[in-house]
Design an enzyme around this catalytic site. Structure first.
Site, PDB file in Angstrom:
ATOM      1  N   HIS A 135       0.531  -1.406   0.157  1.00 52.08           N
ATOM      2  CA  HIS A 135       0.056  -0.319   0.027  1.00 52.08           C
ATOM      3  C   HIS A 135       0.777   1.118  -0.325  1.00 52.08           C
ATOM      4  O   HIS A 135       0.799   2.744  -0.103  1.00 52.08           O
ATOM      5  CB  HIS A 135      -0.858  -0.047   1.244  1.00 52.08           C
ATOM      6  CG  HIS A 135      -2.344  -1.012   1.359  1.00 52.08           C
ATOM      7  ND1 HIS A 135      -2.988  -1.107   0.010  1.00 52.08           N
ATOM      8  CD2 HIS A 135      -2.113  -2.179   2.143  1.00 52.08           C
ATOM      9  CE1 HIS A 135      -3.517  -2.138   0.445  1.00 52.08           C
ATOM     10  NE2 HIS A 135      -3.206  -2.587   1.678  1.00 52.08           N
ATOM     11  N   HIS A 174      -6.089  -7.553  -0.660  1.00 42.93           N
ATOM     12  CA  HIS A 174      -6.078  -5.587  -0.067  1.00 42.93           C
ATOM     13  C   HIS A 174      -5.626  -5.661  -2.004  1.00 42.93           C
ATOM     14  O   HIS A 174      -4.307  -5.841  -1.978  1.00 42.93           O
ATOM     15  CB  HIS A 174      -5.899  -4.748   0.886  1.00 42.93           C
ATOM     16  CG  HIS A 174      -6.447  -5.013   1.866  1.00 42.93           C
ATOM     17  ND1 HIS A 174      -5.830  -6.646   2.770  1.00 42.93           N
ATOM     18  CD2 HIS A 174      -7.371  -4.885   2.612  1.00 42.93           C
ATOM     19  CE1 HIS A 174      -6.488  -5.686   4.439  1.00 42.93           C
ATOM     20  NE2 HIS A 174      -7.719  -5.503   3.955  1.00 42.93           N
ATOM     21  N   ASP A 265      -4.309 -12.562   4.058  1.00 46.69           N
ATOM     22  CA  ASP A 265      -5.365 -12.041   4.534  1.00 46.69           C
ATOM     23  C   ASP A 265      -6.516 -12.609   3.783  1.00 46.69           C
ATOM     24  O   ASP A 265      -7.837 -12.553   3.673  1.00 46.69           O
ATOM     25  CB  ASP A 265      -5.476 -10.386   4.940  1.00 46.69           C
ATOM     26  CG  ASP A 265      -5.140 -10.205   3.752  1.00 46.69           C
ATOM     27  OD1 ASP A 265      -4.738  -8.836   4.285  1.00 46.69           O
ATOM     28  OD2 ASP A 265      -5.073 -10.709   2.465  1.00 46.69           O
ATOM     29  N   TYR A 305      -3.933 -12.070   9.261  1.00 42.60           N
ATOM     30  CA  TYR A 305      -4.336 -11.559  10.767  1.00 42.60           C
ATOM     31  C   TYR A 305      -5.244 -12.675  11.089  1.00 42.60           C
ATOM     32  O   TYR A 305      -4.723 -11.915  12.407  1.00 42.60           O
ATOM     33  CB  TYR A 305      -4.795 -10.297  10.376  1.00 42.60           C
ATOM     34  CG  TYR A 305      -4.554  -9.057   9.210  1.00 42.60           C
ATOM     35  CD1 TYR A 305      -4.858  -8.606   7.951  1.00 42.60           C
ATOM     36  CD2 TYR A 305      -3.533  -8.497   9.978  1.00 42.60           C
ATOM     37  CE1 TYR A 305      -3.663  -8.345   7.015  1.00 42.60           C
ATOM     38  CE2 TYR A 305      -2.762  -7.736   8.894  1.00 42.60           C
ATOM     39  CZ  TYR A 305      -2.491  -7.334   7.976  1.00 42.60           C
ATOM     40  OH  TYR A 305      -2.567  -7.010   6.702  1.00 42.60           O
TER      41      TYR A 305
HETATM   42  C1  LIG Z   1      -0.941  -5.313   3.715  1.00 38.42           C
HETATM   43  C2  LIG Z   1      -2.608  -4.946   4.269  1.00 38.42           C
HETATM   44  O1  LIG Z   1      -2.920  -4.999   2.362  1.00 38.42           O
HETATM   45  O2  LIG Z   1      -2.903  -6.344   4.840  1.00 38.42           O
HETATM   46  N1  LIG Z   1      -3.070  -3.674   4.554  1.00 38.42           N
HETATM   47  C3  LIG Z   1      -4.086  -4.428   5.043  1.00 38.42           C
HETATM   48  C4  LIG Z   1      -4.147  -2.792   5.231  1.00 38.42           C
HETATM   49  C5  LIG Z   1      -5.757  -2.749   5.178  1.00 38.42           C
HETATM   50  C6  LIG Z   1      -6.475  -1.588   5.964  1.00 38.42           C
HETATM   51  N2  LIG Z   1      -7.835  -1.046   6.864  1.00 38.42           N
HETATM   52  C7  LIG Z   1      -7.426  -1.814   8.380  1.00 38.42           C
HETATM   53  C8  LIG Z   1      -9.354  -1.947   8.206  1.00 38.42           C
HETATM   54  C9  LIG Z   1      -9.888  -2.525  10.154  1.00 38.42           C
HETATM   55  N3  LIG Z   1     -10.485  -3.494   9.636  1.00 38.42           N
HETATM   56 ZN   LIG Z   2      -4.009  -7.280   3.203  1.00 37.27          ZN
END
Ligand SMILES: CC(O)(O)NCCCCNCCCN
Ligand SMILES: [Zn+2]
Length: 669
Positions: A135, A174, A265, A305
């Site tokens: 990101h 994501h 994830d 996660y």
């Molecule tokens: C490396 C990645 O792609 O896993 N980063 C994901 C970031 C997510 C941001 N929003 C979180 C909101 C909480 N529900």
């Molecule tokens: Zn992610």
């Protein structure tokens, strides 16, 4: 050559120091549970351990701006209040006095991995890092990311090793907008990402994450976004996108290096993705990428996660990189309607850039029939109420099964006197063929049987098959007098087992009809330039290519868009790959086929060749031993319109029986 593992526990030494619901899931334990799982499963010890290192400023500046770097450089000396203040300018990310150090280690780990692969010290590898990277943008941190580890690695590989084409596969749930922005006008880096999108309702809520963002200027066509507009995507949704979009384009692009933004994830149980794909899907996604770029694959951890599915997914990925056979995926259903619509939109958006996506002339998009989804027993719209009510954390899934690698990887049956290639075991047995088998053979092969050498290698072949069934041997190759006779022997033998399923892949023309019965115990796919007299059935699929197996692009289209979906859905316990006499299949494609087919049946692939094809024994054995297939020639010619039409016609005819063949949404019906 081995598999590298880059890990340094220093990267666990930063965490969220204040309350922020958006960031609390990004914890140090993500790295420790993953590394400990690799150790517990004996995978860490099988890898070549490569030390992490801090990236230099010059390396960070390959992607990021000076002012951004200057800002981050100050964070180690900030008070808690300053850190909070500094963090406020970015979204869904946090800073910590030690995160700059860890971010430099994360980039350095990716570069160390790159060096190990590009110098040939290892074949492939994985870097377990945090903070993640995909990101982060030129002058901004985002989504737990500080520096864009994979984007920097791509630029680094191009600069230091002159890599001309880099494929980045981002299977994190994501959208890696940072990577997209970095390379959207660059035709030397093909960025592929699928991501939870829900029509822009899901973070980072960007319009440019949708499928119509195909890249800009010279980079048009080299940015592929697959938006998931619903949660609950399953293994068949992921595989469909690989078969009908990513793999055909990846082979046409012919990368010299594959980088994976390996975010987990996208697995079941993850609170961010809320998807339903099982951890062992990553064994197959990795396997399907491993024959690209001569096997040069660097996987760099991004997200993930759920502290149960993350380590399982990491282990599945590393175990495949190490060459262990992927587990069999059972009951793959139809891709869901939403996934099919996304897939169709992306294919349409990219049709003008990739010849493998050209629609067959004359076959309008709407040739699919509405009845298709229901008759295929496909879920169409997933309506299981149960899953929807359970939260991601409450989801349950079976532990991925053990992936045992038999003591012998490859065994050969060769005509008298020939020595087997290094690493292969030779099988020769003196036993007589079973009388019933002899009777069966006499019925079909009266004339050949007069030639006593016809039977010579068959007893050894039967011994090879028996050892495979006992999992003493993973795969094998037999050079025989008559492949059709040998094929009958094998199918007669395995067919006796009550629930056996054999995927028979015949490369080249010639009659294979006799054994291809319709009882489902065999699924035969024959790829040749001949029109076979036997009609297409659910279990007999003749693929007629104008230039037969000599045309790499036509063959790859049949392999990726037809054979793979069929094979995955059929889920055989044995793959019988037969090179018919005078098949004329070109070497590169043959080795790709031998490599890719090892994703089925826990790697139990038995190759049959006819005497006189000895030249092919060496390369086939090396691929059976796990060496990656050499890259196909670049550029891959466009497939012939007749071949596109042939594959398309078969696909649309068979997709009601084999729903993994579907690649368009019902909405066009
Ligand atoms: C490396 C990645 O792609 O896993 N980063 C994901 C970031 C997510 C941001 N929003 C979180 C909101 C909480 N529900
Ligand atoms: Zn992610």
């Amino acid at each position: 050559m081995g598999t590298a593992l880059v890990y340094d526990e220093e990267m666990t030494k930063y965490k969220l120091l204040w309350v922020d619901p958006a960031c609390k899931i990004e914890v140090p334990e993500r790295l420790t549970v993953s590394y400990e799982a690799l150790v517990k499963n004996g995978l860490c010890q099988r890898c070549v351990s490569i030390p992490a290192r801090e990236a230099t400023e010059a390396e960070i500046l390959l992607v990021h701006s000076e002012e951004y770097l200057e800002g981050v450089k100050k964070t180690p000396y900030m008070t808690l209040e300053d850190l909070k203040e500094f963090t406020l300018q970015y979204g869904d990310v946090y800073f910590h006095p030690n995160i700059y150090h860890c971010a430099k280690l994360a980039v350095g780990s990716a570069l160390q991995l790159c060096d190990s692969v590009m110098t040939g010290k290892v074949r492939n590898g994985m870097a377990l890092v945090r903070p993640p990277g995909h990101h982060s943008m030129r002058s901004a941190a985002s989504g737990f990311c500080v520096f864009n580890n994979v984007a920097i690695a791509a630029r680094y590989a191009k600069q230091k090793y002159g890599v001309k084409r880099v494929l980045i596969v981002d299977w994190d749930v994501h959208h890696g907008q940072g990577v997209q922005y970095c390379f959207e006008d660059d035709p030397s880096v093909l960025y592929f990402s699928w991501h939870r999108y829900e029509h822009q309702k899901f973070w980072p809520n960007l319009r440019e994450s949708d499928y119509d963002n195909v890249g800009k200027e010279d980079g048009a066509g080299f940015n592929i976004n697959v938006p998931w507009n619903k949660v609950g995507m399953k293994n068949s949704d992921y595989l469909s996108v690989f078969f009908h979009l990513l793999l055909p384009v990846a082979y046409e692009f012919c990368p010299e290096l594959v980088l994976v933004c390996a975010g987990f994830d996208s697995a079941i149980g993850d609170p961010e993705g809320e998807m339903c794909a099982s951890p062992d899907i990553f064994a197959h996604l990795t396997h399907l990428l491993m024959n690209l770029a001569g096997g040069k694959l660097c996987a760099v951890l991004e997200g993930g996660y759920n502290l149960t599915s993350l380590p399982q997914s990491v282990c599945q990925t590393v175990q495949t990189l190490l060459g262990d056979p992927p587990t069999r995926l059972s009951d793959l259903g139809a891709p869901c309607e939403s996934a099919l619509e996304s897939l169709q939109c992306v294919r349409s958006a990219h049709r003008q850039y990739w010849s493998c996506l050209r629609q067959a002339a004359g076959l309008p998009d709407s040739h699919v029939s509405a009845k298709r989804i229901r008759s295929a027993g496909g879920e169409g719209e997933r309506t299981e109420v149960g899953e929807e009510e359970k939260s991601a954390e409450e989801q349950a899934w079976p532990e991925p099964p053990q992936r045992v690698s038999p003591p012998v990887r490859c065994a050969l049956v060769l005509p008298g006197g020939e020595a087997p290639p290094d690493g292969c075991e030779q099988i020769s047995s003196r036993e007589e063929l079973h009388p019933l088998m002899l009777t069966k053979l006499r019925e079909h092969f009266q004339s050949e049987l007069d030639n006593c050498s016809a039977l010579a290698s068959l007893p050894s072949l039967m011994t090879l098959v028996e050892k495979m069934e006992k999992n003493e041997i993973r795969n094998g190759l037999a050079v025989v007098h008559s492949v059709t006779m040998a094929m009958m022997c094998v199918l007669q033998h395995v067919g006796d087992a009550p629930s056996s399923r054999t995927l028979v892949v015949c490369v080249g023309g010639g009659s294979v009809g006799s054994h291809a019965r319709e009882d489902g115990k065999t699924l035969t796919v024959q790829i040749s330039s001949e029109d076979t007299e036997k009609p297409t059935g659910k279990f007999y699929v003749p693929v007629h290519l104008k230039k037969g197996c000599g045309d790499a692009s036509g063959f790859m289209q049949a392999l990726l868009g037809l054979l793979l979906p069929l094979g995955y859905q059929y889920n055989p316990d044995l793959v019988l790959l037969v090179q018919m006499p005078n098949a004329g299949v070109c070497g590169g494609v043959w080795q790709q086929l031998v490599g890719v087919l090892q994703g089925f049946a826990q790697g139990h692939v038995l190759v049959l060749m006819q005497e006189g094809e000895q030249a092919r024994v060496g390369p086939t054995a090396s691929t059976l031993l796990g060496d990656p297939a050499p890259p196909l020639e670049h550029p891959l010619q466009a497939p012939l319109p007749e071949d596109v039409e042939a594959v398309e016609t078969l696909r649309s005819r068979l997709q009601s029986d084999w729903s993994l063949l579907q690649n368009t949404g019902e909405s066009t019906a």
